[in-house]
Design a protein around this motif. Structure first.
Motif, PDB file in Angstrom:
ATOM      1  N   CYS A 235      21.165  13.279  65.866  1.00  0.00           N
ATOM      2  CA  CYS A 235      21.832  13.134  67.172  1.00  0.00           C
ATOM      3  C   CYS A 235      21.954  11.658  67.541  1.00  0.00           C
ATOM      4  O   CYS A 235      23.007  11.217  68.016  1.00  0.00           O
ATOM      5  N   VAL A 242      29.555   7.118  67.183  1.00  0.00           N
ATOM      6  CA  VAL A 242      30.603   7.108  68.213  1.00  0.00           C
ATOM      7  C   VAL A 242      30.723   5.712  68.842  1.00  0.00           C
ATOM      8  O   VAL A 242      31.827   5.187  69.012  1.00  0.00           O
TER       9      VAL A 242
ATOM     10  N   CYS B 235      24.670  17.542  68.777  1.00  0.00           N
ATOM     11  CA  CYS B 235      25.120  16.272  68.181  1.00  0.00           C
ATOM     12  C   CYS B 235      26.486  15.892  68.749  1.00  0.00           C
ATOM     13  O   CYS B 235      26.721  14.725  69.088  1.00  0.00           O
ATOM     14  N   GLN B 237      27.760  16.762  71.561  1.00  0.00           N
ATOM     15  CA  GLN B 237      27.626  16.405  72.973  1.00  0.00           C
ATOM     16  C   GLN B 237      26.950  15.030  73.121  1.00  0.00           C
ATOM     17  O   GLN B 237      27.252  14.279  74.054  1.00  0.00           O
ATOM     18  N   ALA B 238      26.042  14.714  72.193  1.00  0.00           N
ATOM     19  CA  ALA B 238      25.436  13.380  72.196  1.00  0.00           C
ATOM     20  C   ALA B 238      26.522  12.331  71.962  1.00  0.00           C
ATOM     21  O   ALA B 238      26.553  11.284  72.626  1.00  0.00           O
ATOM     22  N   GLY B 239      27.421  12.632  71.027  1.00  0.00           N
ATOM     23  CA  GLY B 239      28.543  11.724  70.775  1.00  0.00           C
ATOM     24  C   GLY B 239      29.425  11.590  72.004  1.00  0.00           C
ATOM     25  O   GLY B 239      29.833  10.484  72.385  1.00  0.00           O
TER      26      GLY B 239
END
Lengths: 347, 347
Positions: A235, A242, B235, B237-239
């Motif tokens: 994560c 990103v 992951c 959503q973390a991005g």
């Protein structure tokens, strides 16, 4: 990610944002030609939700109004660049996406004939099926006046992807939209374009070995469960990935790409030489390397085409020495445009 | 995240980037006063690797050269704002961080006396221990001419965090550096500041109930393993969370904050009323809500202070109605500065 004639049920139904009950849609061209780029997905810790489009490599679709084709139907008149694809539009990525797009536009009075030129090899991990689907969806949309937005085109392509390689948008979304795209959710479909800064250069080094990635084994290699420390690690690397894209930091992008502790360690051993290829890429100066899609192509990143060629050569040597596989290296820029009209004949 | 007098072994040894063998470090002030902000960590899908600093809420440390203190040692002369903390510097967050910083600077000829003013409640999920540690580390560093960089100050604070609440930097890093900080790796320590655009406003609505979060239960509630679909979801959503911070998109930030499918669903039921508080926050217009740190504070986000106050009121009501807990709401801006010198007396 997978060969085009595979068949698989979609994991979830697709909602069609049809434009029924609106004004009848009429063609604005007699024929069009479209292009859609290759894509790299499963970008290390971006597994299953992040993909990027690759410039100068992809599939072409030519589409014409054809009065000999039953209204509302698509006929595939020609496929070049591959002998393995079905000309039955219900079993062909381009055909499925073209039909899905026609349904969205509620096209019932015109038949279409479609010609597919494959510029991408099948099953190489470069989003071959998505490129065909994206090109077809865009061609139909443009032929009828470009009434649909990118989200709808992605949904049309997703119907094709669901049938050939599973319900995942991380190839089809960048194939349609270009650049990097993060898939935020499927229900509803939420796509987040991640704009790589215009003033920075990013090159993908794509090294494709002569090897058929064992798709079933590749899927079976995915762990059902992930330990909490690895989850947190991936994560955090997804977040770093990103950030690196948005900031145009190719060094950080490479590092994040290389950092996957969950999927790549399970899949790389199934591609002969992959681990050595990754090491060779990084030793030669690549900023990072992982498996493109479900393989067998290896993808590394760098900020200069010249350096990219040197690195690609080292990766080819590693595939041969450690994996006993012949391979081909390409160095390609990030594609920032996505699927597009490249030619059209007015009515 | 945890109370200050707990003791726990660090998970891994800390590497001290000492400046030994360099020129002897001399004080540049006789005394200094520093401030370090509260922090919210475990930001939904940012669990264990992402934290943010909160403006106008935090701890103060006053530090003086004191010839009555043995050279190389720290004496805690006063603690205000809390009666629960040990004045033994080896068992006190500020003391541990001060000593770690002195070791890094190789201070052997001066003794220091330290006064700690707690502006933060203990065990509320607002990074109380990290604020004390960050303020102490910065105070020592500034007293001796600010020779250490932020990474080293974070490492000094991390020694304190490791002893009181586990080896995690997602509170101490933003407490030292301000803003949002992503912890990329611990070995070596790699910190990635995520700059929230200067021209955008972000407010945290912090609602702290009168409830002691059951720290052991909170830890035990964490799953050892995470299913692959939830892993991919979190992951992504973390991005999305990282993108929202860098782009200053508070709506997307809230949505990402609310999206955790792994930790929050396990922990929220352990805080009476938390699920209702989250619903109330979102119903009242909050862009998203989750647990701050390991709780019991709830944190929501919004782009206006006035709206924040209204939302906070609704959250307080929900804690009372559904959790039978009294609570206090605060609306605070993102702190962009981190731990800082606020007063000094020259030699």
């Amino acid at each position: 990610m997978a060969v085009c004639f595979q068949f698989q049920s979609p994991l979830k139904p697709i909602t069609f944002p049809s434009i029924r009950n609106q004004k009848k849609v009429e063609p604005v061209f007699t024929s069009v030609k479209s292009f859609a780029p290759a894509t790299v997905a499963n970008l290390g810790p971006g597994f299953d939700f992040l993909g990027a489009a690759v410039d100068g490599l992809g599939d072409y679709v030519s589409l014409s109004i054809d009065s000999s084709v039953s209204p509302g139907h698509v006929m595939i008149s020609e496929i070049s660049g591959s002998s393995k694809l079905s000309p039955n539009p219900l079993f062909n990525c381009a055909g499925i996406a073209a039909i899905a797009t026609m349904k969205m536009l509620n096209i019932r009075s015109y038949g279409l004939s479609l010609k597919l030129e494959k510029g991408l090899p099948l099953g190489s991990g470069l989003g071959s099926s998505a490129a065909s689907a994206a090109a077809a969806a865009v061609a139909v949309n443009e032929l009828f006046g470009a009434k649909l937005g990118v989200d709808q085109l992605v949904l049309a392509g997703l119907e094709s992807e669901a049938k050939v390689s599973g319900y995942h948008a991380d190839n089809i979304a960048p194939a349609v939209m270009g650049g990097f795209v993060l898939i935020k959710s499927y229900d509803p479909l939420e796509l987040k374009p991640l704009i790589f800064p215009q003033n920075r250069d990013l090159f993908f080094i794509l090294v494709s070995p002569e090897f058929e990635a064992p798709t079933k084994k590749m899927r079976a290699a995915l762990p059902a469960e992930v330990g909490m420390p690895h989850h947190v690690w991936n994560c955090s690397q997804a977040g770093a990935l990103v950030a690196s894209v948005l900031e145009g930091d190719v060094v950080a992008l490479g590092k994040a790409l290389s950092s996957d502790k969950i999927v790549e360690p399970k899949r790389a051993p199934l591609i002969p030489g992959m681990e050595a290829v990754k090491k060779a890429a990084i030793k030669a100066g690549g900023f990072g390397c992982t498996i493109s899609g479900a393989g067998p192509t290896a993808v590394a990143v760098i900020d200069s085409e010249e350096k990219g060629k040197e690195i690609g050569q080292k990766m080819v040597e590693a595939f041969l020495e450690e994996g006993h596989l012949r391979s081909v290296a390409m160095v390609k820029r990030l594609d920032r445009v996505g699927a597009r009209l490249i030619d059209s004949v007015p009515i």
